[in-house]
Design an enzyme around this catalytic site. Structure first.
Site, PDB file in Angstrom:
ATOM      1  N   GLU A 228       0.879  -1.167   0.000  1.00 53.10           N
ATOM      2  CA  GLU A 228       0.000   0.000   0.000  1.00 53.10           C
ATOM      3  C   GLU A 228       0.910   1.210   0.000  1.00 53.10           C
ATOM      4  O   GLU A 228       1.626   1.457   0.972  1.00 53.10           O
ATOM      5  CB  GLU A 228      -0.938  -0.029   1.212  1.00 53.10           C
ATOM      6  CG  GLU A 228      -2.107   0.948   1.069  1.00 53.10           C
ATOM      7  CD  GLU A 228      -1.835   2.278   1.710  1.00 53.10           C
ATOM      8  OE1 GLU A 228      -1.357   3.193   0.981  1.00 53.10           O
ATOM      9  OE2 GLU A 228      -2.089   2.433   2.905  1.00 53.10           O
ATOM     10  N   CYS A 262      -2.563   8.510   3.985  1.00 55.12           N
ATOM     11  CA  CYS A 262      -2.511   8.008   2.606  1.00 55.12           C
ATOM     12  C   CYS A 262      -3.860   8.115   1.911  1.00 55.12           C
ATOM     13  O   CYS A 262      -3.944   8.430   0.722  1.00 55.12           O
ATOM     14  CB  CYS A 262      -2.008   6.564   2.586  1.00 55.12           C
ATOM     15  SG  CYS A 262      -2.980   5.417   3.580  1.00 55.12           S
TER      16      CYS A 262
END
Length: 454
Positions: A228, A262
């Site tokens: 990720e 994020c």
């Protein structure tokens, strides 16, 4: 350096120093993880579920201490640190309740002689960042451990106290020693561990350059990896949207964790007819945020994690302004102790500015006006990243159709998407490979075995 230092970004003071594990200690930790895997994976699913439930209990028992540790190490406002701990506990509740059904063999075509089973892979190396120091680790650990794998954590060097406290939680919960262990090592040492025979696979969350190196090393050693790698998430507001609500959620989605997230909204793409109204509301709601001591329960914005982040953000703002961006709300670096950066809102931005091209990890909000939804989608997808997106419209059918067109792993329609236990989380393009959470994340670190008996 052979040690890491934990610092309080609110005042620049040292929380503590920690020696790196020696090569001998690293060997011992990896050996224990591999050996414990044999015992842990042999437990019945219901037995592992009991341990996971105890972890959830212990997280809630230690919630205040854990939240304060998060705040002291990376500056997250305490009113956001507390929910982070609770969310981790709920994740363990979820997988404890679903282990047995997730591990139930899948019989093919109602023929019991043909079935698919799910078997754990071994010791999983988790390399995780500082911005959600408990969530990033425990959201992955919840399903990795539920499946019967063990985990070795290499946490960010910014949050060693959080890393050690996570290990303590497992110990206090009575989880067998070796199921979850923390390694205090530097980045190069962590990368070298991928090739070790004790490590079966890698779970990585972090920046693109580091993720590419992890993927390269994992591929060279034929190891599974889930990555990720962040995003540059578009927040699209169409002319028929509830502008007041969109602006409210936009501010929350941009500035949570002081913009160091994020999945936070990072590019605000608004149709021309409502751009001025949306921008005015966005600025008004941003001004209302309280910046200050992250231990104050009223604080909305704390410091950045490290001083060097300030220079990176100032450079992005200066570049945008030099290229014609208009400052709707001026902020930036601040005098005094601590690594504070006041929110900046920019309009008249263009797709070739850094604030639009790359992930901005801090409280900067660029707003771009577009002619229509066609141009909005073109700009939304004009990025190397594809983690999350948010689309706002009074026409849910249209918005849902656009959600299918946006290049992202997760999309919120008239909402800001937040990771949930029962929904897969991850990105496309350079935002990553694979998924975490839900049954899809659970099976990432399982051997999916087909068996046919004649």
């Amino acid at each position: 350096m052979n040690a890491m230092v934990s610092m309080n970004p609110a005042n620049g003071k040292v929380n503590g120093g920690f020696e790196f594990h020696t090569p001998e200690e690293v060997d011992s930790i990896l050996k224990r993880s591999a050996e414990t895997f044999l015992e842990w994976s042999a437990l019945a699913a219901a037995e592992r579920a009991v341990y996971l439930e105890e972890v959830a209990v212990m997280l809630r028992k230690e919630k205040q201490d854990l939240a304060e540790t998060i705040t002291k190490e990376m500056g997250k406002p305490i009113k956001q640190s507390l929910p982070e701990v609770e969310k981790c506990a709920s994740m363990f509740d979820y997988f404890a309740s679903n282990i047995e059904s997730l591990l139930e063999p899948d019989v093919v075509d109602d023929d019991p002689s043909t079935f698919i089973s799910f078997e754990p892979m071994g010791a999983i190396l988790a390399i995780k960042p500082w911005n959600f120091p408990l969530w990033q680790v425990l959201s992955a650990a919840s399903h990795v451990l539920a499946g019967g794998n063990t985990m070795v954590l290499k946490h960010s060097s910014y949050v060693p106290i959080c890393a050690l406290k996570i290990e303590e939680i497992f110990e206090k919960a009575g989880v067998p020693k070796g199921v979850f262990q923390t390694l205090l090592v530097d980045g190069p040492t962590a990368s070298s561990l991928i090739s070790r025979p004790e490590i079966a696979a890698v779970s990585f969350t972090g920046g693109l350059p580091s993720g590419q190196k992890v993927a390269e090393t994992a591929g060279r050693n034929m190891k599974k990896c889930v990555l990720e790698l962040g995003g540059s998430d578009p927040f699209i507001v169409l002319e028929d949207a509830d502008i007041e609500m969109a602006a409210k959620v936009a501010v929350s989605g941009r500035f949570i964790n002081t913009g160091q997230t994020c999945i936070s909204s990072k590019r605000f793409i608004v149709t021309e007819s409502i751009a001025d109204e949306f921008t005015a509301l966005f600025v008004e709601k941003t001004r209302a945020l309280k910046l200050g001591d992250p231990m104050d329960p009223e604080t909305d914005l704390g410091p950045l994690v490290r001083e060097d982040q300030i220079g990176l953000l100032d450079a992005q703002v200066n570049e945008a302004v030099s290229m014609g961006a208009k400052v709707e709300l001026g902020g930036g670096s601040m005098d005094g102790e601590g690594y504070y950066f006041s929110p900046v809102v920019l309009s008249n931005v263009t797709p070739d500015m850094e604030v639009m091209k790359n992930e901005t990890f801090g409280p900067i909000a660029p707003i771009i006006a577009v002619k229509d939804e066609v141009e909005a989608m073109r700009i939304a997808n004009a990025t190397e990243f594809g983690l999350g997106a948010s689309i706002w419209s009074g026409d849910e059918v249209k918005a849902s159709s656009l959600a299918c067109q946006v290049q992202a792993g997760v999309v919120g329609v008239n909402c800001f998407f937040r990771p949930e236990a029962n929904l897969p989380f991850g990105g496309v393009k350079k935002s990553g490979i694979g998924r975490e959470l839900s049954r899809f994340g659970f099976y990432e670190f399982m051997n999916i075995k087909s068996t046919k008996v004649y």
